[in-house]
Design an enzyme around this catalytic site. Structure first.
Site, PDB file in Angstrom:
ATOM      1  N   ASP A  87       0.865  -1.178   0.000  1.00 36.37           N
ATOM      2  CA  ASP A  87       0.000   0.000   0.000  1.00 36.37           C
ATOM      3  C   ASP A  87       0.904   1.231   0.000  1.00 36.37           C
ATOM      4  OD1 ASP A  87      -1.646   2.123   0.667  1.00 36.37           O
ATOM      5  OD2 ASP A  87      -2.872   0.952   2.074  1.00 36.37           O
ATOM      6  N   HIS A  88       0.902   1.948  -1.112  1.00 38.38           N
ATOM      7  CA  HIS A  88       1.851   3.051  -1.257  1.00 38.38           C
ATOM      8  C   HIS A  88       1.519   4.238  -0.347  1.00 38.38           C
ATOM      9  CE1 HIS A  88       5.267   4.844  -2.926  1.00 38.38           C
ATOM     10  NE2 HIS A  88       5.007   4.791  -4.204  1.00 38.38           N
ATOM     11  N   ARG A  89       0.326   4.225   0.290  1.00 39.94           N
ATOM     12  CA  ARG A  89       0.021   5.290   1.246  1.00 39.94           C
ATOM     13  C   ARG A  89       0.837   5.113   2.526  1.00 39.94           C
ATOM     14  NH1 ARG A  89      -6.268   4.218   1.665  1.00 39.94           N
ATOM     15  NH2 ARG A  89      -5.338   2.161   1.935  1.00 39.94           N
TER      16      ARG A  89
END
Ligand code: CAO
Length: 439
Positions: A411-413
């Site tokens: 999850d790039h967040r």
């Protein structure tokens, strides 16, 4: 010859100022007589303002969020003069909300356009972000709009069955019923989520050739909607790497007999679980979940690993608990037991709960790489493909090494690319020398 007229807010009853909640027309749009141009909403009723004539909208003088009253000019219409008739003042009946017992009768006042200078321009009020003024909004009466709003249904996705595609109350009910039975979301996506996708239309494939229809299993329907949600709501990136598992494989084979004596089989998967636990300890952000408001990260000090299991009814992901406290053989036994129960359809709700990180192993089947979908609320998942022999240069010569392809979706967040590359490398290093997981 054509006439230009001002479209004004007609007599709307005892309302001083009414909110514009929808602008249903667009500049240069051709509109038919009686076609709805605006939706107004007071605290008592919602009403639509129809076009008094057919023609082309040349100017829009109103925006969502404006407050309008009788006599305000909302648009300029260039009247089509196919019939050569001069537009006349017309009465238009507009449907009101059920709260108002009787339909509100509204007069749409039509006048030949006065010079522009005489028309005061309404002060532009920024439209609330949730409403997008567009000429292609769904065609539905205010009562139906209110009904859809009450149910939280996205009218953009409802197919209208009445004349000219107008959406009826029954259409909204049918849409909600269908969405509930298929587990799909009925509401429009929250502000800022650009997923206002055109709906898929039902196609009769038998028109093109012979077909057969298979019902999806309950698991497939359930996992399908969770996978779709995770895929569109999490910004996925997949990091690829390879682990040199030559030594690990030799160790695994050397202990296969021991596993057999305990009535189990030692596959590469328990080794991967142990390597993942070591990497999660080293990189705690991977053993975390985003809070629902996206404001904080919940770090976990336990190590429960989900394992994707392929069953005749579809994909399930049971969780092996406290993998940090278990040895390779114990994990192998538990894996065999849980995957058998999964295939027999005997998993319990608690078997699915509490996962921190998942592994999807297609190594027993084949492939070189894939992009697994994150199992929310987890923030990363490891995909494993089939190991293969590769000549590796050791500085002096090429040596045959058994390489295991790794595909880590994250999850790039929560995780940046550099951390993901470090995590995957660390995993590969652990597998290259599995003794290190004990350090
Ligand atoms: N490379 C090469 N061989 C591998 C391997 C790899 N990465 N991983 C497993 N193998 C071998 C095993 O050693 C075993 O070999 P033997 O039969 O010679 O002993 C064989 O492949 C089969 O292994 P397995 O699949 O029975 O056992 P496992 O522990 O590897 O996996 C389980 C267990 C439950 C994960 C697996 O059976 C399964 O269901 N995999 C599918 C998961 C899946 O569908 N993922 C996709 C999700 S996204 O749709």
């Amino acid at each position: 010859m054509s006439n230009t007229i001002e479209i004004r807010i007609p007599d709307i009853g005892d309302f001083d100022g009414v909110d514009v909640i929808e602008v249903l027309m667009a500049a240069d749009q051709e509109v038919a007589k009686e076609e709805s141009l605006l939706t107004l909403e007071s605290d008592k009723a919602t009403m639509e303002i129809p076009s008094p004539e057919s023609g082309v909208i040349t100017d829009i003088r109103v925006a969502v969020g404006d407050v309008v009253k009788e006599g305000d000019v909302v648009a300029i219409l260039q009247v089509s003069t196919g019939s050569g008739e001069t537009p006349s003042v017309e009465d238009a009946v507009v449907e009101a909300e059920p709260a108002v017992k009787e339909p509100v009768e509204i007069k749409a006042e039509v006048a030949v356009a006065a010079p522009a200078v005489e028309t005061p321009q309404p002060v532009a009020t920024p439209a609330p972000a949730v409403s997008v003024p567009t000429g292609s909004l769904p065609h539905a009466s205010p009562a139906v709009r209110r009904f859809a709003r009450e149910l939280g249904a996205d009218l953009q996705r409802v197919t209208g069955s009445a004349r000219a595609g107008r959406i009826t109350r029954d259409d909204v009910k049918a849409f909600v019923k269908q969405a509930l039975s298929s587990g799909t979301q009925i509401a429009p996506q929250a502000t800022g989520m650009p997923f206002d996708l055109p709906p898929l239309r039902e196609i009769d494939f038998s028109k093109f050739g012979e077909i057969e229809t298979l019902a999806l299993s309950r698991i497939q329907k359930l996992s399908g909607s969770f996978l779709a949600r995770n895929w569109i709501s999490i910004p996925h990136v997949t990091q690829f790497d390879e682990a040199d598992t030559t030594e690990m494989e030799a160790f695994r084979k050397a202990n296969q007999e021991l596993a057999r004596e305990r009535g189990t089989k030692l596959t590469p998967l328990p080794f991967m679980i142990k390597a993942c636990v070591a990497a999660l300890k080293q990189f705690p952000r991977f053993n975390a979940s985003l809070s629902i408001d996206g404001e904080s990260l919940v770090l976990k000090n336990y190590f429960h690993i989900g394992i994707a299991v392929d069953t005749p009814d579809g994909l399930v992901v049971p969780v092996l608990r406290d993998c940090d406290q278990k040895g390779l053989l114990e994990l192998a036994e538990e894996l065999a037991e849980v995957s058998q129960r999964a295939r027999d359809g005997k998993l319990l709700p608690r078997d699915f709960q509490g996962g921190c990180f998942s592994i999807s192993s297609l190594g027993g089947i084949g492939g070189t790489a894939f992009t697994p979908i994150i199992n929310a609320p987890e923030v990363a998942i490891l995909g494993v493909s089939r190991s293969y022999m590769k000549p590796l240069w050791n500085g002096m010569e090429f040596r045959p090494r058994l390489m295991l392809p790794l595909s880590l979706s994250y999850d790039h967040r929560v995780i940046d690319g550099a951390s993901a590359a470090r995590f995957t490398r660390y995993l590969a290093d652990m597998m290259a020398d599995i003794r290190r997981v004990m350090l």
